[in-house]
Scaffold this motif. Structure first.
Motif, short mmCIF file in Angstrom:
data_model
loop_
_atom_site.label_atom_id
_atom_site.label_comp_id
_atom_site.label_asym_id
_atom_site.label_seq_id
_atom_site.Cartn_x
_atom_site.Cartn_y
_atom_site.Cartn_z
N LEU A 21 -21.25 40.09 13.98
CA LEU A 21 -20.53 38.93 13.47
C LEU A 21 -20.09 39.20 12.04
CD1 LEU A 21 -22.78 36.04 14.86
CD2 LEU A 21 -20.64 36.95 15.81
N GLU A 22 -19.15 38.40 11.54
CA GLU A 22 -18.59 38.64 10.22
C GLU A 22 -19.60 38.42 9.10
OE1 GLU A 22 -15.14 36.29 9.74
OE2 GLU A 22 -13.95 37.36 11.26
N ASP A 23 -20.68 37.67 9.38
CA ASP A 23 -21.64 37.39 8.31
C ASP A 23 -22.64 38.53 8.09
OD1 ASP A 23 -22.90 37.07 10.72
OD2 ASP A 23 -24.04 35.29 10.12
N VAL A 24 -22.54 39.58 8.87
CA VAL A 24 -23.44 40.71 8.69
C VAL A 24 -22.82 41.66 7.66
CG1 VAL A 24 -24.65 42.63 9.79
CG2 VAL A 24 -24.24 40.50 11.07
N PRO A 25 -23.45 41.85 6.49
CA PRO A 25 -22.86 42.69 5.43
C PRO A 25 -22.92 44.18 5.80
CG PRO A 25 -25.04 41.91 4.79
CD PRO A 25 -24.71 41.21 6.07
N PRO A 26 -22.16 45.00 5.07
CA PRO A 26 -22.01 46.42 5.44
C PRO A 26 -23.32 47.20 5.47
CG PRO A 26 -20.31 45.77 3.87
CD PRO A 26 -21.26 44.62 3.96
N ARG A 27 -24.21 47.02 4.46
CA ARG A 27 -25.44 47.80 4.42
C ARG A 27 -26.36 47.44 5.57
NH1 ARG A 27 -24.03 52.01 1.63
NH2 ARG A 27 -22.78 51.36 -0.15
N LYS A 28 -26.38 46.18 5.88
CA LYS A 28 -27.22 45.74 7.00
C LYS A 28 -26.66 46.28 8.32
CE LYS A 28 -30.02 44.16 9.77
NZ LYS A 28 -29.93 42.93 10.48
N ARG A 29 -25.35 46.38 8.43
CA ARG A 29 -24.75 46.93 9.65
C ARG A 29 -25.16 48.39 9.84
NH1 ARG A 29 -18.63 44.59 10.61
NH2 ARG A 29 -19.06 42.41 10.06
N GLN A 30 -25.16 49.15 8.74
CA GLN A 30 -25.57 50.55 8.84
C GLN A 30 -27.03 50.66 9.29
OE1 GLN A 30 -24.75 52.62 5.21
NE2 GLN A 30 -22.54 52.18 5.25
N LEU A 31 -27.88 49.81 8.70
CA LEU A 31 -29.29 49.82 9.09
C LEU A 31 -29.44 49.39 10.55
CD1 LEU A 31 -32.32 50.01 8.47
CD2 LEU A 31 -32.22 47.64 7.64
N ALA A 32 -28.73 48.34 10.96
CA ALA A 32 -28.85 47.84 12.33
C ALA A 32 -28.39 48.89 13.35
CB ALA A 32 -28.03 46.57 12.49
N LEU A 33 -27.33 49.64 13.04
CA LEU A 33 -26.87 50.68 13.96
C LEU A 33 -27.93 51.76 14.13
CD1 LEU A 33 -23.15 51.09 12.80
CD2 LEU A 33 -23.97 50.10 14.96
N ALA A 34 -28.61 52.12 13.03
CA ALA A 34 -29.68 53.11 13.13
C ALA A 34 -30.85 52.57 13.94
CB ALA A 34 -30.13 53.53 11.73
N LEU A 35 -31.19 51.28 13.73
CA LEU A 35 -32.29 50.67 14.48
C LEU A 35 -31.96 50.58 15.97
CD1 LEU A 35 -33.31 47.79 12.01
CD2 LEU A 35 -34.38 50.03 12.30
#
Length: 320
Positions: A21-35
């Motif tokens: 979703l749009e409320d997920v910031p870029p750094r968290k997206r990178q972490l989430a993809l790795a998780l």
């Protein structure tokens, strides 16, 4: 869990193509993809199910010590998990990956760096965000080939290819020279044997042989006279052309040898030398050339015999 639930199409919570979703910031997206990538390495520990079966979201959350809703937020929402969760997920995923012979997608240190960057982003730490941006920029620069290095590497590769080609040419030339030396040594040995065994005939030649010799001498003298007349008239090129065509196309090896002897006797040494050169260059039949050399050797013209051989061998080496 059904067979559909264990297949990639049925594991919606592990779908690698699932967006944010749009409320997920870029750094968290990178972490989430790795998780997410680590979560896809988790396999069931239920002995009643196939060893490669994927976990349900509830089973994965239970194994990781959290609730299913919390796991979903970690993987899809802005919420950043705790460091303990990140370390436990990496540990469990690494263990299952080792059993199935797979590689872990990210090292623990790199994963913790992503986690720290996401935490700083969540807390609004400008320094963390700035450092993260600088890290991304440096990573991109390191992954981009240096133009100067690329040009230098290309030049080195081309030079290496040229050196390899030159080494091949040198090896081929050495082989050709060795073959030529072997052939020349064999011919020289045969000439030496012929010279050593040359003795006066105990009886006169038969009439048929004497008639043939007289005929060959007559042919050689006639050709020599024509060449001498042309040379004396200031046409040495025409004289040489006549000699070359006659010896390479019409005359026998014995007649050719007699022509050279007649030229020497008439003191037309320049025509004899030129004839040896062009004969060795144009005579394609090595047997004929060897016969001419043997005939000259039998008449005591050892220098001309050797010159004929060297001219033929030089042409053969050049053709190789």
């Amino acid at each position: 869990m059904s067979s559909a639930g264990s297949s990639p199409a049925g594991r919606g919570w592990l779908d690698p193509g699932k967006g944010f979703l749009e409320d997920v910031p870029p750094r968290k997206r990178q972490l989430a993809l790795a998780l997410r990538a680590l979560a896809r390495l988790l396999k069931t520990q239920d002995l009643d199910k196939p060893a490669d079966s994927y976990l349900t979201q509830a089973d994965a959350a239970k194994r990781l010590g959290c609730k299913a809703d919390s796991l979903s937020r970690y993987l899809n929402r802005p919420r950043v998990p705790t460091r303990n969760f990140v370390e436990l997920l990496h540990k469990e995923a690494s263990a299952d990956a080792a059993i199935s012979g797979q590689d872990v997608c990210i090292a623990l240190d790199d994963l913790l760096a992503l986690h720290a960057s996401a935490e700083g982003e969540q807390l609004g730490c400008k320094l963390c965000v700035e450092l993260g941006g600088r890290i991304d920029s440096l990573t991109q620069q390191l992954s981009t080939p240096c133009p100067a290095c690329a040009v230098r590497q290309q030049a080195q590769d081309e030079r290496a290819a040229e050196l390899a080609a030159l080494r091949g040419d040198v090896a081929a030339l050495r082989a050709a020279v060795q073959e030529m030396e072997t052939v020349e040594a064999g011919l020289q040995a045969r000439l030496a044997m012929a010279k050593a065994s040359r003795t006066p005939l105990p009886v006169p030649r038969q009439q048929r042989d004497r008639q043939r010799s007289e005929k060959e001498v007559a042919v050689a003298r006639q050709l020599t006279t024509q060449a001498k007349d042309l040379d004396g008239a200031g046409k040495p090129d025409s004289a040489l052309t006549l000699l070359r065509q006659s010896t390479t196309e019409l005359l026998t090896p014995v007649e050719t040898a007699l022509v050279l002897l007649e030229l020497r006797q008439e003191e037309r040494d320049h025509l004899a030398d030129d004839l040896i050169h062009v004969y060795g260059r144009d005579q394609k039949n090595l047997r004929h050339a060897m016969a001419v050399s043997v005939a000259l050797n039998e008449e005591g013209a050892f220098d001309d015999a050797g010159a004929i051989l060297r001219a033929v061998l030089k042409r053969s080496a050049g053709a190789t």
